[in-house]
Design a protein around this motif. Structure first.
Motif, PDB file in Angstrom:
ATOM      1  N   ALA A  98       0.837  -1.210   0.000  1.00  0.00           N
ATOM      2  CA  ALA A  98       0.000   0.000   0.000  1.00  0.00           C
ATOM      3  C   ALA A  98       0.870   1.258   0.000  1.00  0.00           C
ATOM      4  O   ALA A  98       0.587   2.227  -0.720  1.00  0.00           O
ATOM      5  CB  ALA A  98      -0.927  -0.018   1.213  1.00  0.00           C
ATOM      6  N   ARG A  99       1.956   1.232   0.779  1.00  0.00           N
ATOM      7  CA  ARG A  99       2.823   2.428   0.833  1.00  0.00           C
ATOM      8  C   ARG A  99       3.532   2.644  -0.510  1.00  0.00           C
ATOM      9  O   ARG A  99       3.684   3.769  -0.972  1.00  0.00           O
ATOM     10  CB  ARG A  99       3.831   2.286   1.980  1.00  0.00           C
ATOM     11  CG  ARG A  99       3.162   2.513   3.352  1.00  0.00           C
ATOM     12  CD  ARG A  99       4.104   2.210   4.494  1.00  0.00           C
ATOM     13  NE  ARG A  99       5.275   3.066   4.490  1.00  0.00           N
ATOM     14  CZ  ARG A  99       6.428   2.757   5.102  1.00  0.00           C
ATOM     15  NH1 ARG A  99       6.547   1.613   5.751  1.00  0.00           N
ATOM     16  NH2 ARG A  99       7.455   3.588   5.060  1.00  0.00           N
ATOM     17  N   ILE A 100       3.949   1.548  -1.144  1.00  0.00           N
ATOM     18  CA  ILE A 100       4.599   1.671  -2.464  1.00  0.00           C
ATOM     19  C   ILE A 100       3.631   2.307  -3.462  1.00  0.00           C
ATOM     20  O   ILE A 100       3.974   3.225  -4.210  1.00  0.00           O
ATOM     21  CB  ILE A 100       5.045   0.272  -2.981  1.00  0.00           C
ATOM     22  CG1 ILE A 100       6.187  -0.268  -2.134  1.00  0.00           C
ATOM     23  CG2 ILE A 100       5.439   0.322  -4.456  1.00  0.00           C
ATOM     24  CD1 ILE A 100       6.490  -1.747  -2.366  1.00  0.00           C
ATOM     25  N   VAL A 101       2.391   1.814  -3.445  1.00  0.00           N
ATOM     26  CA  VAL A 101       1.407   2.325  -4.411  1.00  0.00           C
ATOM     27  C   VAL A 101       1.115   3.806  -4.136  1.00  0.00           C
ATOM     28  O   VAL A 101       0.939   4.607  -5.064  1.00  0.00           O
ATOM     29  CB  VAL A 101       0.125   1.451  -4.382  1.00  0.00           C
ATOM     30  CG1 VAL A 101      -0.974   2.057  -5.235  1.00  0.00           C
ATOM     31  CG2 VAL A 101       0.441   0.037  -4.872  1.00  0.00           C
ATOM     32  N   LYS A 102       1.127   4.194  -2.867  1.00  0.00           N
ATOM     33  CA  LYS A 102       0.908   5.622  -2.543  1.00  0.00           C
ATOM     34  C   LYS A 102       2.069   6.473  -3.082  1.00  0.00           C
ATOM     35  O   LYS A 102       1.854   7.552  -3.646  1.00  0.00           O
ATOM     36  CB  LYS A 102       0.770   5.803  -1.031  1.00  0.00           C
ATOM     37  CG  LYS A 102      -0.590   5.306  -0.540  1.00  0.00           C
ATOM     38  CD  LYS A 102      -1.078   6.088   0.659  1.00  0.00           C
ATOM     39  CE  LYS A 102      -2.591   5.988   0.719  1.00  0.00           C
ATOM     40  NZ  LYS A 102      -3.114   5.442   1.921  1.00  0.00           N
TER      41      LYS A 102
ATOM     42  N   SER B 174      -5.939  -0.886  -3.532  1.00  0.00           N
ATOM     43  CA  SER B 174      -6.513  -0.236  -4.720  1.00  0.00           C
ATOM     44  C   SER B 174      -5.413   0.485  -5.500  1.00  0.00           C
ATOM     45  O   SER B 174      -4.325   0.726  -4.961  1.00  0.00           O
ATOM     46  CB  SER B 174      -7.585   0.763  -4.289  1.00  0.00           C
ATOM     47  OG  SER B 174      -6.950   1.927  -3.788  1.00  0.00           O
ATOM     48  N   PRO B 175      -5.684   0.871  -6.755  1.00  0.00           N
ATOM     49  CA  PRO B 175      -4.658   1.585  -7.540  1.00  0.00           C
ATOM     50  C   PRO B 175      -4.208   2.887  -6.887  1.00  0.00           C
ATOM     51  O   PRO B 175      -3.185   3.446  -7.258  1.00  0.00           O
ATOM     52  CB  PRO B 175      -5.359   1.854  -8.875  1.00  0.00           C
ATOM     53  CG  PRO B 175      -6.399   0.803  -8.981  1.00  0.00           C
ATOM     54  CD  PRO B 175      -6.867   0.548  -7.571  1.00  0.00           C
ATOM     55  N   GLU B 176      -4.970   3.385  -5.899  1.00  0.00           N
ATOM     56  CA  GLU B 176      -4.535   4.598  -5.189  1.00  0.00           C
ATOM     57  C   GLU B 176      -3.856   4.281  -3.855  1.00  0.00           C
ATOM     58  O   GLU B 176      -3.499   5.184  -3.106  1.00  0.00           O
ATOM     59  CB  GLU B 176      -5.731   5.520  -4.961  1.00  0.00           C
ATOM     60  CG  GLU B 176      -6.238   6.127  -6.261  1.00  0.00           C
ATOM     61  CD  GLU B 176      -7.294   7.170  -6.023  1.00  0.00           C
ATOM     62  OE1 GLU B 176      -6.979   8.362  -6.094  1.00  0.00           O
ATOM     63  OE2 GLU B 176      -8.444   6.775  -5.736  1.00  0.00           O
TER      64      GLU B 176
ATOM     65  N   PHE C  95     -11.425   4.070 -10.143  1.00  0.00           N
ATOM     66  CA  PHE C  95     -10.483   3.565  -9.135  1.00  0.00           C
ATOM     67  C   PHE C  95      -9.021   3.914  -9.411  1.00  0.00           C
ATOM     68  O   PHE C  95      -8.186   3.768  -8.534  1.00  0.00           O
ATOM     69  CB  PHE C  95     -10.631   2.038  -8.995  1.00  0.00           C
ATOM     70  CG  PHE C  95     -11.912   1.644  -8.332  1.00  0.00           C
ATOM     71  CD1 PHE C  95     -12.028   1.694  -6.950  1.00  0.00           C
ATOM     72  CD2 PHE C  95     -13.015   1.256  -9.078  1.00  0.00           C
ATOM     73  CE1 PHE C  95     -13.221   1.350  -6.325  1.00  0.00           C
ATOM     74  CE2 PHE C  95     -14.208   0.913  -8.464  1.00  0.00           C
ATOM     75  CZ  PHE C  95     -14.315   0.968  -7.084  1.00  0.00           C
ATOM     76  N   ASP C  96      -8.713   4.296 -10.637  1.00  0.00           N
ATOM     77  CA  ASP C  96      -7.310   4.603 -10.952  1.00  0.00           C
ATOM     78  C   ASP C  96      -7.233   5.946 -11.679  1.00  0.00           C
ATOM     79  O   ASP C  96      -6.844   6.015 -12.847  1.00  0.00           O
ATOM     80  CB  ASP C  96      -6.733   3.466 -11.832  1.00  0.00           C
ATOM     81  CG  ASP C  96      -5.238   3.621 -12.071  1.00  0.00           C
ATOM     82  OD1 ASP C  96      -4.592   4.437 -11.378  1.00  0.00           O
ATOM     83  OD2 ASP C  96      -4.710   2.923 -12.966  1.00  0.00           O
ATOM     84  N   PRO C  97      -7.602   7.043 -10.978  1.00  0.00           N
ATOM     85  CA  PRO C  97      -7.681   8.333 -11.681  1.00  0.00           C
ATOM     86  C   PRO C  97      -6.352   8.781 -12.271  1.00  0.00           C
ATOM     87  O   PRO C  97      -6.327   9.490 -13.275  1.00  0.00           O
ATOM     88  CB  PRO C  97      -8.163   9.303 -10.601  1.00  0.00           C
ATOM     89  CG  PRO C  97      -7.953   8.613  -9.298  1.00  0.00           C
ATOM     90  CD  PRO C  97      -7.987   7.150  -9.565  1.00  0.00           C
TER      91      PRO C  97
ATOM     92  N   ILE D 286      -2.118   4.796 -13.373  1.00  0.00           N
ATOM     93  CA  ILE D 286      -0.747   4.277 -13.236  1.00  0.00           C
ATOM     94  C   ILE D 286      -0.683   2.780 -12.937  1.00  0.00           C
ATOM     95  O   ILE D 286       0.393   2.198 -12.922  1.00  0.00           O
ATOM     96  CB  ILE D 286       0.054   5.037 -12.147  1.00  0.00           C
ATOM     97  CG1 ILE D 286      -0.656   4.963 -10.799  1.00  0.00           C
ATOM     98  CG2 ILE D 286       0.324   6.473 -12.573  1.00  0.00           C
ATOM     99  CD1 ILE D 286       0.206   5.463  -9.659  1.00  0.00           C
ATOM    100  N   SER D 287      -1.830   2.134 -12.688  1.00  0.00           N
ATOM    101  CA  SER D 287      -1.802   0.693 -12.428  1.00  0.00           C
ATOM    102  C   SER D 287      -1.749  -0.013 -13.788  1.00  0.00           C
ATOM    103  O   SER D 287      -2.717   0.017 -14.565  1.00  0.00           O
ATOM    104  CB  SER D 287      -3.059   0.294 -11.646  1.00  0.00           C
ATOM    105  OG  SER D 287      -2.998  -1.036 -11.217  1.00  0.00           O
ATOM    106  N   ALA D 288      -0.581  -0.595 -14.097  1.00  0.00           N
ATOM    107  CA  ALA D 288      -0.343  -1.272 -15.386  1.00  0.00           C
ATOM    108  C   ALA D 288      -0.936  -0.490 -16.555  1.00  0.00           C
ATOM    109  O   ALA D 288      -1.861  -0.957 -17.231  1.00  0.00           O
ATOM    110  CB  ALA D 288      -0.884  -2.694 -15.353  1.00  0.00           C
TER     111      ALA D 288
END
Ligand SMILES: Cc1cc2nc3c(=O)[nH]c(=O)nc-3n(C[C@H](O)[C@H](O)[C@H](O)COP(=O)(O)OP(=O)(O)OC[C@H]3O[C@@H](n4cnc5c(N)ncnc54)[C@H](O)[C@@H]3O)c2cc1C
Length: 568
Positions: free
Chosen positions: A69-73, A185-187, A520-522, A525-527
């Protein structure tokens, strides 16, 4: 950071923020290490030979959900595109035409918790099928190993298809086997789905108060990493006689020995498809069998070859002398019976099976009482690459009638000159098919296997000009058209198929994908690019792959009464 520090595509500030999450030993921007992550597995050749796969700018290996989660943030803060991978067996997640993405390798997240009494298992991404079965089989519980083999992640496979030989007894849809799920989530927010609303230990059910959201994570056949990261999944297991199946040999020359008191393989030959179909129907009606598979002849020749190096030569020695008349006049049915309640059940099922086969003119052949492709699936990959590359694998699922029509159309097309000049000549025996859900559903695969060296643009001596274009045209337009025109459901729609081309024939499901993605991915950046990467590949690299005939077929299917249109 490990190795050379390179900040060309991701800034040093962002890299330091990522490093602070996992520690210096689990992040690398070293181009040599990153190049190890250029596409592998299924479909790798077409991506590699045509320079579609690229190395990531950095690789990071989190240890737990909080780190993910921290990486994705951090990725959202610095707008770094990321791609998650669980076992990286299927290269379709890798290609994205970019050099600036972060590869999130989840292989340190490899814990599993088994609830034997309630018959489910909670898995992190890097638990592979062979590992899971090694433990659960001893306790009399089984999952469903896919054709991709024992080395694929159970969680990632469940997000994609989750289909394999055991689907005769176990529901074919992995999504129906899911229970509680933990998702980043993507965020970068952590969510828990299903029965987990009742508490952190409540992994027992997919549902709960409110709507069932599992479709959000599954899409049509997975998102290719474009909808965040699933960090834990609970999935159902099914009863099986408790077993410790002992491996023999070293892969690729290995197997597990089957104790004959409860399991037994049978091979039968028939002289025509109609007799096989009747036998299959009666087997399903009699409610017997554990695996029921109409296999192609050349699998037998692949199975007879031992080891990897000798494998291809031996296969060709066995396969080449066989004539089209011989091969097309022989149909092979392979059945595994399992006495789940005891030996008496196995004996009963054997008597019923023999009666059915005799009444339908089948002949019993020899069968080795070992397993190479079902329980741990160690050597199954050999059967997917007789020409040295994975080639094309398209699929259709529907009733026996739809599968039969698809097979007949495919065989007719395959005998035309261009196909047999470019691809392995199946000599009139394919496509193969098998029964799912005790004969209520059938699954079949349409293959095209070109020679790996002839497909490689970099191989000056062997490359066959134009082959890759013909291959892609076959795969997208010929096979794709046969599947939709015969009313079958494909298996790769968001993976290795141009989604936008086929979506009108499938209720325009891309509209829903787009809505979910925007919500969900505004930051996108998710793939990025997925699940539409195959549209991009076709547009940029193989524009001739989509024929006018395919476009007409999609239009015709889209306008059909089965899509809610008035009958014409
Ligand atoms: C030759 C061959 C035959 C196959 N036959 C079958 C078959 O018969 N039936 C079947 O069901 N499958 C089949 N597969 C697919 C295979 O078994 C796996 O399902 C597939 O490779 C995905 O699992 P993986 O472990 O390889 O995932 P990965 O390659 O790690 O990932 C696959 C995709 O999922 C995404 N992803 C990975 N982990 C996560 C996560 N934790 N959260 C969100 N997204 C994630 C990735 O970004 C990637 O796009 C086959 C594959 C091969 C190579």
């Amino acid at each position: 950071m490990i190795g050379q520090e390179v900040f060309k595509n991701i800034s040093e500030e962002a890299c330091r923020a990522l490093e602070s999450v996992v520690g210096p030993e689990y992040l690398s921007t070293d181009p040599v290490l990153c190049s190890a992550y250029v596409g592998r597995g299924f479909d790798r050749q077409i991506f590699l030979f045509n320079e579609i796969s690229r190395a990531p700018a950095a690789v990071i290996m989190p240890e737990n959900t909080e780190q993910v989660a921290r990486i994705v943030k951090v990725c959202n803060l610095y707008k770094i595109p990321f791609t998650p991978m669980s076992s990286y067996g299927m290269a379709f997640g890798g290609p994205n035409f970019r050099d600036d993405f972060l590869f999130i390798d989840l292989k340190r997240m490899n814990h599993m918790w088994l609830d034997e009494k309630n018959m489910y298992v909670v898995l992190e991404p890097a638990v592979y099928f062979a590992q899971m079965h090694g433990d659960t089989l001893k306790r009399g519980l089984i999952g469903c190993v896919p054709g991709g083999g024992g080395g694929t992640s159970v969680l990632a496979n469940s997000l994609v298809n989750g289909m394999g030989l055991f689907n005769y007894r176990i529901t074919y849809a992995a999504q129906r086997r899911w229970n509680g799920i933990e998702w980043v989530s993507p965020e970068g927010e952590i969510y828990r789905f299903g029965s987990l609303v009742a508490g952190d230990d409540s992994w027992f059910w997919q549902d709960g108060p409110g709507p069932n959201l599992s479709g959000l994570l599954h899409g049509i056949t997975g998102w290719g990493g474009a909808m965040g990261i699933v960090t834990k999944m609970s999935t159902k297991l099914y009863p099986y006689p408790p077993r410790k199946l002992e491996p023999e040999g070293i892969s690729y020359d290995s197997c597990v020995k089957l104790p004959e008191d409860r399991e037994k393989w049978y091979n039968f030959s028939f002289s025509n498809e109609a007799d096989v179909e009747k036998a299959l129907d009666e087997i399903a009606r009699a409610r017997i069998g554990f695996i029921v598979n109409r296999v192609p002849s050349f699998w037998r020749d692949i199975a007879r070859t031992r080891g990897d190096l000798a494998y291809r030569n031996r296969f060709w020695e066995l396969w080449e002398p066989q004539t089209r008349e011989e091969v097309s006049g022989r149909r092979i049915l392979r059945v595994l019976l399992v006495g789940r309640s005891g030996q008496a059940e196995l004996e009963y099922e054997e008597r019923v099976l023999m009666d059915i086969v005799n009444e339908n003119n089948g002949k019993l052949l020899k069968a080795r009482q070992v397993d190479e492709a079902s329980f741990f699936a160690v050597n199954s990959l050999g059967m997917w690459q007789p020409t040295g590359m994975f080639g094309d694998c398209d699929t259709g699922m529907e009733t026996m009638k739809a599968i039969r029509e698809m097979g007949e159309r495919w065989r007719k097309r395959e005998t035309e000159k261009e196909y047999t000049a470019d691809f392995l000549d199946p000599k009139g025996d394919t496509p193969w098919y098998m029964a799912y859900n005790m004969g209520r559903l059938y699954y079949s695969e349409l293959h095209a296997w070109p020679d790996a060296a002839q497909m490689d643009r970099g191989d000056k001596a062997e490359h066959k000009p134009g082959l890759e274009d013909r291959f892609m045209r076959w795969r997208v337009s010929e096979a794709g058209r046969i599947i939709i025109e015969t009313g079958n459901q494909g298996f790769f729609y968001s993976l290795v198929t141009p989604v936008r081309v086929f979506a009108p024939a499938l209720q325009n499901y891309d509209v829903w994908l787009d809505r979910m993605k925007a919500e969900f991915d505004p930051n996108g950046i998710s793939a990025p690019g997925h699940p539409y990467i195959f549209d991009e590949i076709v547009d940029k690299v193989f524009p001739g792959a989509i024929t006018d005939e395919l476009k007409d077929a999609v239009k015709k299917v889209a306008e059909g009464p089965w899509n809610g249109n008035p009958e014409k």
